[in-house]
Design an enzyme around this catalytic site. Structure first.
Site, mmCIF file in Angstrom:
data_model
loop_
_atom_site.group_PDB
_atom_site.id
_atom_site.type_symbol
_atom_site.label_atom_id
_atom_site.label_comp_id
_atom_site.label_asym_id
_atom_site.label_seq_id
_atom_site.Cartn_x
_atom_site.Cartn_y
_atom_site.Cartn_z
ATOM 1 C CB CYS A 51 -4.212 4.689 9.284
ATOM 2 S SG CYS A 51 -3.046 5.632 9.269
ATOM 3 C CD GLU A 53 -8.127 7.782 8.723
ATOM 4 O OE1 GLU A 53 -7.749 7.029 9.862
ATOM 5 O OE2 GLU A 53 -7.621 8.718 8.249
ATOM 6 C CB CYS A 90 -5.752 7.056 5.408
ATOM 7 S SG CYS A 90 -5.065 6.212 6.230
HETATM 8 N N1 THU Z 1 -3.186 7.929 12.151
HETATM 9 C C1 THU Z 1 -4.732 7.257 11.684
HETATM 10 O O1 THU Z 1 -4.544 7.254 12.177
HETATM 11 N N2 THU Z 1 -4.734 7.657 10.858
HETATM 12 C C2 THU Z 1 -4.394 9.025 9.878
HETATM 13 O O2 THU Z 1 -4.732 9.127 9.337
HETATM 14 C C3 THU Z 1 -3.204 9.759 10.774
HETATM 15 C C4 THU Z 1 -2.553 9.067 11.328
HETATM 16 C C5 THU Z 1 -2.139 7.143 13.639
HETATM 17 C C6 THU Z 1 -1.343 6.585 13.128
HETATM 18 C C7 THU Z 1 -0.665 6.497 14.137
HETATM 19 O O3 THU Z 1 -0.730 4.867 15.315
HETATM 20 C C8 THU Z 1 -1.238 7.992 15.093
HETATM 21 O O4 THU Z 1 -1.733 7.877 14.410
HETATM 22 C C9 THU Z 1 0.340 8.532 15.029
HETATM 23 O O5 THU Z 1 0.028 8.795 14.021
#
Ligand code: THU
Length: 132
Positions: A51, A53, A90
């Site tokens: 993710c 974060e 996260c």
């Molecule tokens: N995702 C993030 O980057 N941060 C979050 O807190 C929630 C989800 C991303 C992971 C994945 O690549 C996409 O969003 C869909 O879940």
């Protein structure tokens, strides 16, 4: 706040999300004022996905940072901004380094449109080896 959100928006441009089509950017402000940005990085095997974060946190911690003030997060499908809340994984990573009552999480749709939360609001309890 606005500048941190703008940095998260710029980081989102590097998001690698060919599987979900959901593009996330984050900008993490350290206690000393340094900002580390991150984006989500997906993988054909799905579970290795990182993710935005955690990308920002791991960049910062790997550069010796341990104290943080706030993080701005932006995300959505192409051409949209939906102000997503961080996932539980996260939040657990944030809880490793940040005080729940002090660390701020900005959930942003744009530089002037954002919600301000405390880590403790989004994650009232977290796993710890000691009873904090
Ligand atoms: N995702 C993030 O980057 N941060 C979050 O807190 C929630 C989800 C991303 C992971 C994945 O690549 C996409 O969003 C869909 O879940």
């Amino acid at each position: 706040m606005e500048d941190l959100i703008l940095q998260a928006m710029r980081a989102r441009e590097n998001a690698y999300a060919p599987y979900s089509g959901f593009f996330v950017g984050a900008a993490l402000e350290c206690e000393d004022g340094t900002v580390y940005t991150g984006c989500n990085i997906e993988n054909a095997s799905y579970t290795p996905t990182n993710c935005a974060e955690r990308t920002a946190f791991f960049k910062a911690v790997s550069e010796g940072q341990r104290k943080f003030r706030r993080i701005a997060i932006v995300g959505g499908k192409q051409g949209e901004m939906t102000a997503p809340a961080p996932c539980g994984v996260c939040l657990q990573v944030m809880a490793e380094f940040c005080e729940p009552e002090n660390f701020e999480i900005l959930l942003a749709k744009g530089p002037k449109e954002y919600k301000r939360k405390k880590l403790g609001e989004l994650l009232p309890c977290h796993f710890s080896l000691t009873d904090k």
